[in-house]
Design an enzyme around this catalytic site. Structure first.
Site, PDB file in Angstrom:
ATOM      1  N   TYR A   1     113.238  90.523  44.727  1.00  0.00           N
ATOM      2  CA  TYR A   1     112.280  89.475  45.050  1.00  0.00           C
ATOM      3  C   TYR A   1     112.440  89.210  46.528  1.00  0.00           C
ATOM      4  CZ  TYR A   1     116.722  87.172  43.956  1.00  0.00           C
ATOM      5  OH  TYR A   1     118.059  86.857  43.876  1.00  0.00           O
TER       6      TYR A   1
ATOM      7  N   GLU B   1     124.387  94.101  45.920  1.00  0.00           N
ATOM      8  CA  GLU B   1     124.577  93.288  44.705  1.00  0.00           C
ATOM      9  C   GLU B   1     125.484  94.098  43.792  1.00  0.00           C
ATOM     10  OE1 GLU B   1     123.420  90.307  43.952  1.00  0.00           O
ATOM     11  OE2 GLU B   1     121.716  89.965  45.284  1.00  0.00           O
TER      12      GLU B   1
ATOM     13  N   HIS C   1     127.208  90.624  47.559  1.00  0.00           N
ATOM     14  CA  HIS C   1     126.777  89.648  46.548  1.00  0.00           C
ATOM     15  C   HIS C   1     126.996  90.234  45.160  1.00  0.00           C
ATOM     16  CE1 HIS C   1     124.511  86.729  49.106  1.00  0.00           C
ATOM     17  NE2 HIS C   1     124.590  87.747  49.956  1.00  0.00           N
ATOM     18  N   SER C   2     126.768  89.407  44.148  1.00  0.00           N
ATOM     19  CA  SER C   2     126.691  89.907  42.775  1.00  0.00           C
ATOM     20  C   SER C   2     125.662  89.041  42.049  1.00  0.00           C
ATOM     21  CB  SER C   2     128.045  89.820  42.076  1.00  0.00           C
ATOM     22  OG  SER C   2     128.401  88.476  41.815  1.00  0.00           O
ATOM     23  N   TYR C   3     125.054  89.460  40.970  1.00  0.00           N
ATOM     24  CA  TYR C   3     125.240  90.725  40.306  1.00  0.00           C
ATOM     25  C   TYR C   3     123.899  91.439  40.211  1.00  0.00           C
ATOM     26  CZ  TYR C   3     123.123  87.932  36.568  1.00  0.00           C
ATOM     27  OH  TYR C   3     122.284  87.124  35.865  1.00  0.00           O
TER      28      TYR C   3
ATOM     29  N   ARG D   1     120.024  81.662  52.903  1.00  0.00           N
ATOM     30  CA  ARG D   1     118.645  81.306  53.237  1.00  0.00           C
ATOM     31  C   ARG D   1     118.615  80.544  54.561  1.00  0.00           C
ATOM     32  NH1 ARG D   1     118.772  84.123  49.586  1.00  0.00           N
ATOM     33  NH2 ARG D   1     117.541  84.197  47.672  1.00  0.00           N
TER      34      ARG D   1
ATOM     35  N   ALA E   1     129.237  81.101  46.284  1.00  0.00           N
ATOM     36  CA  ALA E   1     130.580  80.741  45.823  1.00  0.00           C
ATOM     37  C   ALA E   1     130.987  81.391  44.505  1.00  0.00           C
ATOM     38  CB  ALA E   1     130.675  79.217  45.712  1.00  0.00           C
ATOM     39  N   ARG E   2     130.061  81.564  43.581  1.00  0.00           N
ATOM     40  CA  ARG E   2     130.453  82.050  42.246  1.00  0.00           C
ATOM     41  C   ARG E   2     130.590  83.563  42.171  1.00  0.00           C
ATOM     42  NH1 ARG E   2     124.841  80.030  39.374  1.00  0.00           N
ATOM     43  NH2 ARG E   2     123.372  81.202  40.649  1.00  0.00           N
TER      44      ARG E   2
ATOM     45  N   ARG F   1     126.960  77.801  43.619  1.00  0.00           N
ATOM     46  CA  ARG F   1     126.454  78.871  44.497  1.00  0.00           C
ATOM     47  C   ARG F   1     126.490  78.515  45.989  1.00  0.00           C
ATOM     48  NH1 ARG F   1     122.035  82.968  44.745  1.00  0.00           N
ATOM     49  NH2 ARG F   1     120.598  82.485  46.431  1.00  0.00           N
TER      50      ARG F   1
HETATM   51  N1  ARG Z   1     120.743  87.836  45.564  1.00  0.00           N
HETATM   52  C1  ARG Z   1     120.622  87.712  46.981  1.00  0.00           C
HETATM   53  C2  ARG Z   1     120.253  86.296  47.285  1.00  0.00           C
HETATM   54  O1  ARG Z   1     119.589  85.686  46.512  1.00  0.00           O
HETATM   55  C3  ARG Z   1     119.637  88.682  47.503  1.00  0.00           C
HETATM   56  C4  ARG Z   1     119.325  88.542  48.953  1.00  0.00           C
HETATM   57  C5  ARG Z   1     118.611  89.730  49.552  1.00  0.00           C
HETATM   58  N2  ARG Z   1     117.381  89.897  48.873  1.00  0.00           N
HETATM   59  C6  ARG Z   1     116.397  90.722  49.229  1.00  0.00           C
HETATM   60  N3  ARG Z   1     115.267  90.672  48.592  1.00  0.00           N
HETATM   61  N4  ARG Z   1     116.604  91.559  50.202  1.00  0.00           N
HETATM   62  O2  ARG Z   1     120.649  85.747  48.282  1.00  0.00           O
HETATM   63 ZN    ZN Z   2     124.560  86.087  46.229  1.00  0.00          ZN
END
Ligand code: ARG
Ligand code: ZN
Length: 476
Positions: free
Chosen positions: A363, A385, A312-314, A260, A186-187, A243
């Site tokens: 990550y 991102e 997405h950002s950032y 997720r 959302a943000r 979020r």
């Molecule tokens: N910032 C995103 C999230 O947290 C990244 C998602 C994709 N991340 C990755 N490691 N491929 O949802």
């Molecule tokens: Zn995001």
């Protein structure tokens, strides 16, 4: 035809002024809006798990979902909590000195009189975005159709558009589809404007930019500006830094992290949380949320999705699959070819430095949209991102709207230009083995492998698509 020509030659300024009317409501801060007086955003370089645990205890608002490749994490914390960090000798730098001051400045800026403002001078709320979609439909008849995918948890429409030229595709079936969705989170407001900016640029340049024409003649874009409407409205009325979606999960807990909640990799590895209060709470089961369900259903219902970007950002990253694991995806060479070209084209056009790579550059994230699109539909799919790298984070000043929009425009154009439909075995070259593999699969007519048009059957139309791409004998 005459009507269409008039429409596309209409000046961008006139179009934007038209759209501006949809946004005439002033941006006044609602009384119940959460305040963050004196809060700072810090980038911490944890020395170990103890530092990470301390941060988790101190802050309920991580701005990153885990340590980046450099090990750094960003958190919003109060001045007192900052003192605690200092006391414990935790290494950090201050990214944002005063979160509330940044929010106030942003709001004051958005409160400037609207009369002479163009659409991409400011952010638009849920209604403003919906009105802008209608403006595009009216401005580009025959090119834009509004679609409704379904409703959110709180019953808001998840709307979008189909964008393509009236030129019929080879074989006469629906053109291959490129999906661009923004705002699962959302943000991340800049993702909405960037998505709409990209769409507008392609439409308004159809008659003057051969690349825009070629894209709209050969492909259909499916644009979903606000994947998480309830969260978006909440960031305008209650908390700019929300979020997740707005599912009620307990007496005082709200929200599931939509990125997720997808099924591929859901709940695996360390890339999500089972805790209701976490910002990366994955939900009770894959696709438990209507917002992810409707997007999935839409993509399953179109003939052929060939590429997808989840905005997405950032951080300025282009993240390839997989999100949930470090193992190489099938066709890595092709994925790298397209992704690195996207990164390079952004640098060449807007000068912004984006990093391209797999989860090792950020990550692990499990249950994400791109993993589902790639894993289930086999389409090229990345997470983008957008800007910036932390100076403003989610509260990106309006002066970033057009430059970041151009980042995405450049990414999208390059991604589509680099899709290689003749690289049948995905080894990154077009050669005889692609022809042989295609011919063998085509001859049996039993598998779906040759269904390049995506209409569910392998037939002449697929052969025509393959042959047209093969003729060039190069991956673009
Ligand atoms: N910032 C995103 C999230 O947290 C990244 C998602 C994709 N991340 C990755 N490691 N491929 O949802
Ligand atoms: Zn995001």
């Amino acid at each position: 035809m005459q009507k269409f020509l008039t429409a596309v030659t209409m000046s961008a300024a006139a179009l934007l002024l038209l759209a501006g009317n949809a946004l005439a409501a002033p941006n006044t801060q609602p009384a119940e809006m959460a305040r963050f007086d004196g809060d700072v955003v810090v980038r911490v370089q944890p020395r170990g798990d103890a530092d990470l645990r301390l941060l988790e205890q101190l802050s309920d608002d991580p701005w990153t979902c885990g340590p980046s490749a450099t090990g750094a994490v960003d958190y919003r914390i109060s001045r007192e909590q900052l003192a605690t960090l200092t006391l414990h000798g935790v290494p950090f730098s201050v990214l944002i000195e005063d979160v509330q001051a940044l929010l106030d400045a942003d709001l004051a800026e958005r409160n400037q009189p609207f009369e002479n403002r163009a659409y991409f001078d400011t952010y638009a709320d849920y209604t403003g975005v919906s009105n802008y979609v209608n403006t595009l439909v009216a401005t580009y008849p025959g090119f834009v159709a509004r679609i409704s995918l379904g409703n959110s948890v709180e019953g808001r429409e998840i709307f979008g558009m189909r964008v393509t030229s009236p030129v019929p595709p080879i074989g006469g079936v629906r053109k291959p589809v490129v999906v661009l969705n923004s705002l699962q989170h959302a943000r991340e407001w800049i993702t909405v404007t960037s998505n709409l900016y990209t769409t507008t640029e392609l439409l308004s340049k159809y008659n003057t930019d051969a690349a825009a024409k070629s894209i709209l003649d050969q492909y259909e874009l499916v644009i979903i500006p606000i994947t998480n409407p309830d969260g978006y409205v909440y960031t305008w009325t209650n908390n700019r830094l929300w979020r997740k979606n707005r599912r009620v999960t307990g007496t005082s807990t709200r929200g599931i992290d939509l990125n997720r909640n997808w099924s591929v990799g859901w709940g695996l590895s360390s890339g999500s949380s089972g805790s209701l209060s976490s910002d990366t709470y994955r939900g009770p089961s894959p696709f438990s949320e209507p917002e992810t369900q409707v997007l999935r259903n839409y993509m399953l219902g179109v003939p052929k999705v060939v590429a997808h970007i989840d905005l997405h950002s950032y951080s300025q990253l282009i993240l390839r699959t997989w999100g949930y694991q470090y193992a190489d995806p099938i066709g890595l060479a092709s994925i790298n070819r397209i992704g690195s070209a996207m990164r390079d084209s952004v640098a060449a056009t807007t000068g912004a430095a984006y990093t391209f790579g797999g989860s090792e550059i950020l990550y692990l994230a499990s249950g994400t949209a791109p993993d589902w699109v790639f894993g289930t539909l086999g389409a090229f799919s990345v997470t983008a991102e957008l800007r910036d790298t932390g100076t403003n984070g989610f509260v990106l000043p309006t002066s970033f709207i057009v430059p970041t929009g151009n980042d995405v425009l450049s990414m999208v154009k390059t991604m589509i230009q680099k899709l290689c439909r003749a690289d049948f075995n995905k080894d990154n070259v077009v050669d005889d083995s692609d022809f042989v593999n295609f011919a063998v699969a085509y001859e049996t007519l039993t598998t779906n492998a040759c269904d390049l048009t995506g209409d569910g059957i392998t037939d002449d139309a697929d052969f025509v698509v393959f042959a047209a791409a093969y003729e060039q004998l190069i991956c673009p």
